[in-house]
Structure formats: structure tokens, C-alpha cells
Write an enzyme that holds these catalytic residues in place. Structure first.
Site, PDB file in Angstrom:
ATOM      1  N   GLU A 197     118.895  72.585  36.503  1.00  0.00           N
ATOM      2  CA  GLU A 197     120.025  71.576  36.133  1.00  0.00           C
ATOM      3  C   GLU A 197     121.005  72.754  35.554  1.00  0.00           C
ATOM      4  O   GLU A 197     122.073  72.527  34.379  1.00  0.00           O
ATOM      5  CB  GLU A 197     119.786  72.549  34.752  1.00  0.00           C
ATOM      6  CG  GLU A 197     118.742  73.738  33.735  1.00  0.00           C
ATOM      7  CD  GLU A 197     118.075  73.358  32.376  1.00  0.00           C
ATOM      8  OE1 GLU A 197     119.202  72.647  31.242  1.00  0.00           O
ATOM      9  OE2 GLU A 197     117.166  74.025  32.028  1.00  0.00           O
ATOM     10  N   CYS A 216     114.327  72.125  31.466  1.00  0.00           N
ATOM     11  CA  CYS A 216     113.472  73.107  32.354  1.00  0.00           C
ATOM     12  C   CYS A 216     112.682  72.773  33.434  1.00  0.00           C
ATOM     13  O   CYS A 216     111.800  73.306  33.656  1.00  0.00           O
ATOM     14  CB  CYS A 216     113.141  74.474  31.407  1.00  0.00           C
ATOM     15  SG  CYS A 216     114.771  74.921  30.601  1.00  0.00           S
ATOM     16  N   SER A 234     114.920  73.204  18.577  1.00  0.00           N
ATOM     17  CA  SER A 234     114.423  73.108  19.971  1.00  0.00           C
ATOM     18  C   SER A 234     113.358  74.176  19.431  1.00  0.00           C
ATOM     19  O   SER A 234     111.821  73.184  20.325  1.00  0.00           O
ATOM     20  CB  SER A 234     115.517  73.744  20.988  1.00  0.00           C
ATOM     21  OG  SER A 234     115.144  75.117  20.835  1.00  0.00           O
ATOM     22  N   HIS A 272     106.255  77.382  29.875  1.00  0.00           N
ATOM     23  CA  HIS A 272     107.853  77.879  29.733  1.00  0.00           C
ATOM     24  C   HIS A 272     107.945  79.214  28.806  1.00  0.00           C
ATOM     25  O   HIS A 272     107.951  78.733  27.776  1.00  0.00           O
ATOM     26  CB  HIS A 272     108.639  76.725  30.154  1.00  0.00           C
ATOM     27  CG  HIS A 272     110.114  76.600  29.740  1.00  0.00           C
ATOM     28  ND1 HIS A 272     111.301  77.488  30.552  1.00  0.00           N
ATOM     29  CD2 HIS A 272     110.752  76.161  28.200  1.00  0.00           C
ATOM     30  CE1 HIS A 272     111.913  77.210  30.112  1.00  0.00           C
ATOM     31  NE2 HIS A 272     111.868  76.711  28.388  1.00  0.00           N
ATOM     32  N   LYS A 310     103.983  81.089  19.885  1.00  0.00           N
ATOM     33  CA  LYS A 310     104.348  79.905  18.281  1.00  0.00           C
ATOM     34  C   LYS A 310     103.905  79.342  18.590  1.00  0.00           C
ATOM     35  O   LYS A 310     104.239  78.473  17.408  1.00  0.00           O
ATOM     36  CB  LYS A 310     105.986  79.632  18.234  1.00  0.00           C
ATOM     37  CG  LYS A 310     106.581  81.395  17.682  1.00  0.00           C
ATOM     38  CD  LYS A 310     107.767  80.671  17.910  1.00  0.00           C
ATOM     39  CE  LYS A 310     109.261  82.074  17.414  1.00  0.00           C
ATOM     40  NZ  LYS A 310     109.567  81.327  15.769  1.00  0.00           N
ATOM     41  N   ASN A 332     116.093  84.000  30.734  1.00  0.00           N
ATOM     42  CA  ASN A 332     115.137  82.481  30.405  1.00  0.00           C
ATOM     43  C   ASN A 332     115.483  82.265  31.963  1.00  0.00           C
ATOM     44  O   ASN A 332     117.479  81.989  32.050  1.00  0.00           O
ATOM     45  CB  ASN A 332     116.254  81.898  29.600  1.00  0.00           C
ATOM     46  CG  ASN A 332     115.550  80.578  29.712  1.00  0.00           C
ATOM     47  OD1 ASN A 332     115.357  80.179  30.373  1.00  0.00           O
ATOM     48  ND2 ASN A 332     116.179  79.372  28.493  1.00  0.00           N
ATOM     49  N   SER A 386     114.405  70.458  27.613  1.00  0.00           N
ATOM     50  CA  SER A 386     114.387  70.088  26.684  1.00  0.00           C
ATOM     51  C   SER A 386     115.185  68.351  26.820  1.00  0.00           C
ATOM     52  O   SER A 386     115.627  68.143  28.249  1.00  0.00           O
ATOM     53  CB  SER A 386     115.358  70.553  25.936  1.00  0.00           C
ATOM     54  OG  SER A 386     115.067  72.188  25.231  1.00  0.00           O
TER      55      SER A 386
HETATM   56  N1  COA Z   1     113.185  92.594  12.863  1.00  0.00           N
HETATM   57  C1  COA Z   1     112.492  92.329  14.120  1.00  0.00           C
HETATM   58  N2  COA Z   1     111.864  90.574  13.517  1.00  0.00           N
HETATM   59  C2  COA Z   1     113.177  90.262  13.596  1.00  0.00           C
HETATM   60  C3  COA Z   1     114.436  91.227  12.697  1.00  0.00           C
HETATM   61  C4  COA Z   1     114.223  92.162  12.371  1.00  0.00           C
HETATM   62  N3  COA Z   1     115.256  93.148  12.293  1.00  0.00           N
HETATM   63  N4  COA Z   1     115.421  90.159  12.438  1.00  0.00           N
HETATM   64  C5  COA Z   1     114.475  88.343  12.737  1.00  0.00           C
HETATM   65  N5  COA Z   1     113.493  88.449  13.090  1.00  0.00           N
HETATM   66  C6  COA Z   1     113.081  87.086  14.155  1.00  0.00           C
HETATM   67  C7  COA Z   1     113.023  86.356  12.812  1.00  0.00           C
HETATM   68  O1  COA Z   1     112.498  86.869  11.769  1.00  0.00           O
HETATM   69  C8  COA Z   1     113.008  85.245  14.046  1.00  0.00           C
HETATM   70  O2  COA Z   1     110.979  85.971  13.992  1.00  0.00           O
HETATM   71  P1  COA Z   1     110.166  84.213  13.956  1.00  0.00           P
HETATM   72  O3  COA Z   1     110.534  82.836  14.821  1.00  0.00           O
HETATM   73  O4  COA Z   1     109.031  84.572  14.225  1.00  0.00           O
HETATM   74  O5  COA Z   1     110.340  83.592  12.606  1.00  0.00           O
HETATM   75  C9  COA Z   1     113.214  85.671  15.584  1.00  0.00           C
HETATM   76  O6  COA Z   1     113.790  87.217  15.134  1.00  0.00           O
HETATM   77  C10 COA Z   1     114.255  84.894  15.550  1.00  0.00           C
HETATM   78  O7  COA Z   1     115.320  85.224  14.554  1.00  0.00           O
HETATM   79  P2  COA Z   1     115.890  83.903  14.210  1.00  0.00           P
HETATM   80  O8  COA Z   1     116.567  84.260  12.751  1.00  0.00           O
HETATM   81  O9  COA Z   1     115.300  82.430  14.129  1.00  0.00           O
HETATM   82  O10 COA Z   1     117.086  83.975  15.170  1.00  0.00           O
HETATM   83  P3  COA Z   1     118.840  82.815  15.181  1.00  0.00           P
HETATM   84  O11 COA Z   1     118.428  81.866  14.272  1.00  0.00           O
HETATM   85  O12 COA Z   1     119.508  84.120  15.998  1.00  0.00           O
HETATM   86  O13 COA Z   1     117.780  82.101  16.743  1.00  0.00           O
HETATM   87  C11 COA Z   1     116.706  81.159  18.305  1.00  0.00           C
HETATM   88  C12 COA Z   1     116.525  82.570  17.467  1.00  0.00           C
HETATM   89  C13 COA Z   1     115.600  81.105  19.845  1.00  0.00           C
HETATM   90  C14 COA Z   1     116.272  79.698  18.323  1.00  0.00           C
HETATM   91  C15 COA Z   1     118.788  80.897  19.512  1.00  0.00           C
HETATM   92  O14 COA Z   1     118.858  82.453  20.050  1.00  0.00           O
HETATM   93  C16 COA Z   1     118.642  80.321  20.142  1.00  0.00           C
HETATM   94  O15 COA Z   1     118.918  78.775  19.577  1.00  0.00           O
HETATM   95  N6  COA Z   1     118.141  79.991  21.643  1.00  0.00           N
HETATM   96  C17 COA Z   1     118.685  78.829  22.777  1.00  0.00           C
HETATM   97  C18 COA Z   1     117.683  78.141  22.960  1.00  0.00           C
HETATM   98  C19 COA Z   1     116.107  77.939  22.751  1.00  0.00           C
HETATM   99  O16 COA Z   1     115.682  78.847  23.985  1.00  0.00           O
HETATM  100  N7  COA Z   1     114.984  77.358  22.570  1.00  0.00           N
HETATM  101  C20 COA Z   1     113.812  77.008  22.282  1.00  0.00           C
HETATM  102  C21 COA Z   1     113.335  75.899  23.402  1.00  0.00           C
HETATM  103  S1  COA Z   1     113.270  75.248  24.977  1.00  0.00           S
END
Ligand code: COA
Length: 392
Positions: free
Chosen positions: A78, A110, A200, A232, A241, A274, A308
Site C-alpha cells: 500500500e 494490509c 479501526s 496481522h 484484543k 507495523n 483496513s
Molecule cells: N501504562 C500502561 N498502559 C497504558 C498506559 C500506561 N501508562 N496509558 C495507556 N495505556 C493503554 C490504554 O489503556 C490502552 O489499552 P487498551 O487498548 O487495552 O485499553 C492502550 O494503552 C492504548 O491507549 P489509547 O489511549 O487507546 O492510545 P491512543 O489513543 O494513543 O491510540 C492506537 C492507540 C493504536 C489506536 C493508535 O496508535 C493508532 O491509531 N494506531 C494506528 C491504527 C491502528 O494500528 N489500528 C489498528 C487496526 S488495523
């Protein structure tokens, strides 16, 4: 029997420690290392692009016999380098594959490399004396200081598909699913992806759940028929999850085994990040090459491929007797352990480094000293991308 005869990956020689990135961004490092499950992130120099990484992943696999018998080269990506010319066509030339082969790219986020694998398996079923080269190669970019920054990475995987596979027989039954959604996408005018992170995650989890129920109905298989499941992995917590809620009703022994194998499948991704299309196959290598894995011949591994946008597929494979001897475990160990850790400043510079093509369509540069790739991107001359090959 058709399946994966050889498999390899390549990732650039430079990475950033996510603990350091977290400190710099003012985030608790546990969020990155525990909450998201990533420790290191590969950062590509400008001299490693989707083509050179793909060539670097495939090159060590190829014997003379392969070069003469690969009739299909298919690249899932991609982050291609041209809107028209395929990455596969560059690979065909760089690797010196015989002229009467077809070379094509497939795109669906992906999921692309899995579409390529399925195409290759069907091709070899029809032409059992021929082979196919399947590649997934990508550079994942969300942007500096974006919510997805910690889930970036770069790398490629390559597999040779044959009718006498040494590693994994791909079974015929599989179930796919498509829903047109905007959870992650990259418009043609944007260098970085746009992502609705939470959506996502939800889409990934619901695709796995819906597909698994359909797969169970169609095949009458249950989790007990699988010794491991590879996912993936946009980040290493993602697959878990999706898997955990479906394991609630499983017997403790089976649940523990699948979770133990899941953990082993995440080791390489945790230290690379990734790599989009190649990620699922990086999970497979991580699992099979782990010294802690108790997997044996004829055991079944399940696969969840997700791209996605969104397309997903569940399929399966059976381990071939002697599969461990066909793995490149030692080489992978060396590749990962010999990398160079970047400072925040070098990471930022590398991220911002981009082609500055003049009005004549030229920008040539020297391979970065830290770049250890056999193949490397030399720049653009007269609007044409040029690649170099180091002497080994
Ligand atoms: N200690 C331990 N864990 C912590 C923490 C800390 N101090 N602070 C936050 N966390 C955990 C949260 O509880 C969460 O866990 P959970 O998902 O099991 O509930 C995790 O860390 C991520 O926190 P979150 O607030 O959701 O992170 P974010 O808003 O920064 O977003 C992604 C995380 C993955 C969504 C973001 O990185 C992203 O958009 N990635 C690209 C898209 C992607 O990969 N999508 C997946 C499907 S293809």
C-alpha cells in the site's frame, strides 16, 4: 500439496527505542511498551524504499532453479513507488528472474500480500511444476507526534510458493469478508495515512469475530483444531484484543496454548513495528523461529489477515515435516541484533528526509553509511527510479 517453501523478511538497519520516544513526547513509556505492546520501531533511510526492501527480503531465498521456475511475482503493498508501474516489475529485473514471468502488484491495505498468497497458491495448483514469489513490502507512516506514530515501522517479507513446500501447506478452505469503511486510508495526495484509531480497532475486532463464526459454520472446525493463530499485527496487542473474547468458552489447556503461541508470534513485530502487508507473515516467522515454540509437524495454524478499508480473511496451513530446517532463524537473529539505535534528532531527520526532484526529474544521492541493504534506492534520474546492488 501447495504452500510456503521458503520465507524471509528484511527490515532496515536503523530503529528507535520507543521508551526514548515516549520520554521525548512526554508520555508514560508503559503506554507504548505495555499498553500498545511495542519496544522498537524500524526507521528506513531514504535509500530503503518499498522496492529495495522487497528485493532484500527475496534475494537470500532464490536459487538458480527458483529464478528459472518462478512464473509469477506478486507484490502486496500500500506504499508503492509509482501509480502505474508495479513494484513487482522492478523486482523481476533486480532479482534477474527469467523473462517469461508475470509481475503484478495487489492493493487492499494490509491484506494485499494475502491476496497475493492466495493467487500464488491457485497458480501453483494449476501449474505444479512452476513456482511463485509472493512479497509484502511497506513503510508505515502516520506522522511525527500523531496518535499512530508509535505504530509505524518498515519492512518486507518474501515467500516462495511451490508444490513441494518445506514449511507450510496452505489448506483449501478459507473465508473472506469485505465492508467498505473508512477506518484507515491514504488519499493519493497524502504522504501519511489518515486513521480513525478507535474505529479501526473496533473494525478489526468485529471482522475477526464475524469471520470466525462464518468459518466455524462452513468448516465445522473449532479452536481445538488449531495449535496456533497468527494475526496481522499493527501493534502487538491488537490480535490479542480480537482473540481473547472468543476464547472465553475454551477449555483452559487450549486457551493457554493459543495465548502462549500468540505471544511467541509477536516477538519480531514488537521490535520492528507495523510493516502493513508483511505483518501477518512476520508473525508466522516469529512463531516458528522461537526456541520456545512446541509446534510440531502436521499441526494446524490459523491466520487472520486484515486490511483496513476493509477486507479480511481467515485461512489455515499445516506444518510440513522438517519445517524447522527450512527457516532462516539465525540470519533473522543477526539482522535484528546488529541494528543501529537512532537518537530522536536522527529519527526526525530520517522521517523528514524526502526526494527533492528538480525540474528535469533528477535527485540522486549516496547510500547512507548505516544502510546495510544489499539492494538500495539510488534516487531518480529523468523521472526514473534507480536502484543499486552492493557486492557481497
Ligand atoms: N501504562 C500502561 N498502559 C497504558 C498506559 C500506561 N501508562 N496509558 C495507556 N495505556 C493503554 C490504554 O489503556 C490502552 O489499552 P487498551 O487498548 O487495552 O485499553 C492502550 O494503552 C492504548 O491507549 P489509547 O489511549 O487507546 O492510545 P491512543 O489513543 O494513543 O491510540 C492506537 C492507540 C493504536 C489506536 C493508535 O496508535 C493508532 O491509531 N494506531 C494506528 C491504527 C491502528 O494500528 N489500528 C489498528 C487496526 S488495523
Amino acid at each position: 500439496m501447495v504452500g510456503i517453501d521458503k520465507i524471509n523478511f528484511y527490515t532496515p538497519n536503523t530503529y528507535i527505542k520507543l521508551e526514548e520516544l515516549a520520554n521525548y513526547r512526554g508520555v508514560d513509556p508503559d503506554k507504548f511498551t505495555i499498553g500498545i505492546g511495542q519496544s522498537k520501531m524500524s526507521v528506513p533511510p531514504i535509500s530503503q524504499d518499498t522496492v529495495s526492501m522487497a528485493a532484500n527480503a527475496a534475494y537470500p531465498l532464490l536459487t538458480k532453479n527458483d529464478l528459472n521456475n518462478i512464473d509469477l511475482i506478486v507484490v502486496g503493498t500500500e506504499t508503492g513507488v509509482d501509480e502505474s508501474k508495479s513494484v513487482a516489475s522492478f523486482i523481476h529485473q533486480l532479482l534477474d528472474i527469467h523473462p517469461f514471468a508475470k509481475s503484478v502488484d495487489l492493493k487492499q491495505a494490509c491484506y494485499g500480500a494475502t491476496a497475493g498468497l492466495m493467487m500464488a497458491v491457485d497458480f501453483v495448483r494449476l501449474h505444479p511444476d512452476k513456482k511463485a514469489l509472493v512479497i509484502g513490502s511497506d513503510i508505515s507512516r502516520y506522522g511525527l507526534n500523531s496518535s499512530g506514530e508509535v505504530t509505524q515501522g518498515a519492512g518486507a517479507i518474501a515467500m516462495i510458493i511451490s508444490s513441494s513446500p518445506s514449511i507450510l501447506e496452505i489448506e483449501e478452505v478459507s473465508v473472506s469478508m469485505t465492508k467498505s469503511i473508512f477506518d484507515f486510508w491514504r488519499p493519493n495526495y497524502s504522504k501519511t495515512a489518515i486513521v480513525d484509531g478507535k474505529f479501526s480497532n473496533e473494525a478489526y475486532i468485529s471482522f475477526f469475530s464475524e469471520l470466525w463464526h462464518e468459518y466455524k459454520n462452513r468448516t465445522a472446525r473449532s479452536f481445538e483444531d488449531f495449535s496456533a493463530f497468527c494475526f496481522h499485527l499493527p501493534y502487538t496487542k491488537m490480535g490479542k484484543k480480537a482473540l481473547m473474547p472468543l476464547l472465553d468458552a475454551e477449555a483452559p489447556n487450549n486457551k493457554d496454548l493459543l495465548l502462549e503461541h500468540y505471544q511467541l508470534s509477536t516477538t519480531y513485530s514488537r521490535d520492528i513495528g507495523n510493516i502493513y502487508t508483511g505483518s501477518l507473515y512476520l508473525s508466522l516467522m516469529s512463531l516458528l523461529e522461537s526456541t520456545l515454540s512446541s509446534l510440531k509437524e502436521n499441526q494446524r495454524i490459523g491466520f487472520f489477515s486484515y486490511g483496513s478499508g476493509a477486507v479480511a480473511e481467515i485461512f489455515s496451513g499445516k506444518l510440513v515435516p522438517g519445517f524447522k530446517d527450512a527457516l532462516l532463524t539465525k540470519q533473522h537473529d543477526t539482522l535484528l541484533n546488529d541494528r543501529i539505535s537512532l537518537s530522536i534528532d536522527s529519527y526526525t531527520d530520517m522521517f523528514n528526509d524526502e526526494l527533492a526532484i528538480d525540474s528535469e526529474g533528477n535527485h540522486l544521492f549516496k547510500q547512507d553509511k548505516t544502510d546495510n541493504g544489499v539492494f538500495f534506492f539510488k534516487g531518480v534520474e529523468n523521472h526514473q527510479r534507480l536502484y543499486g546492488k552492493n557486492k557481497e
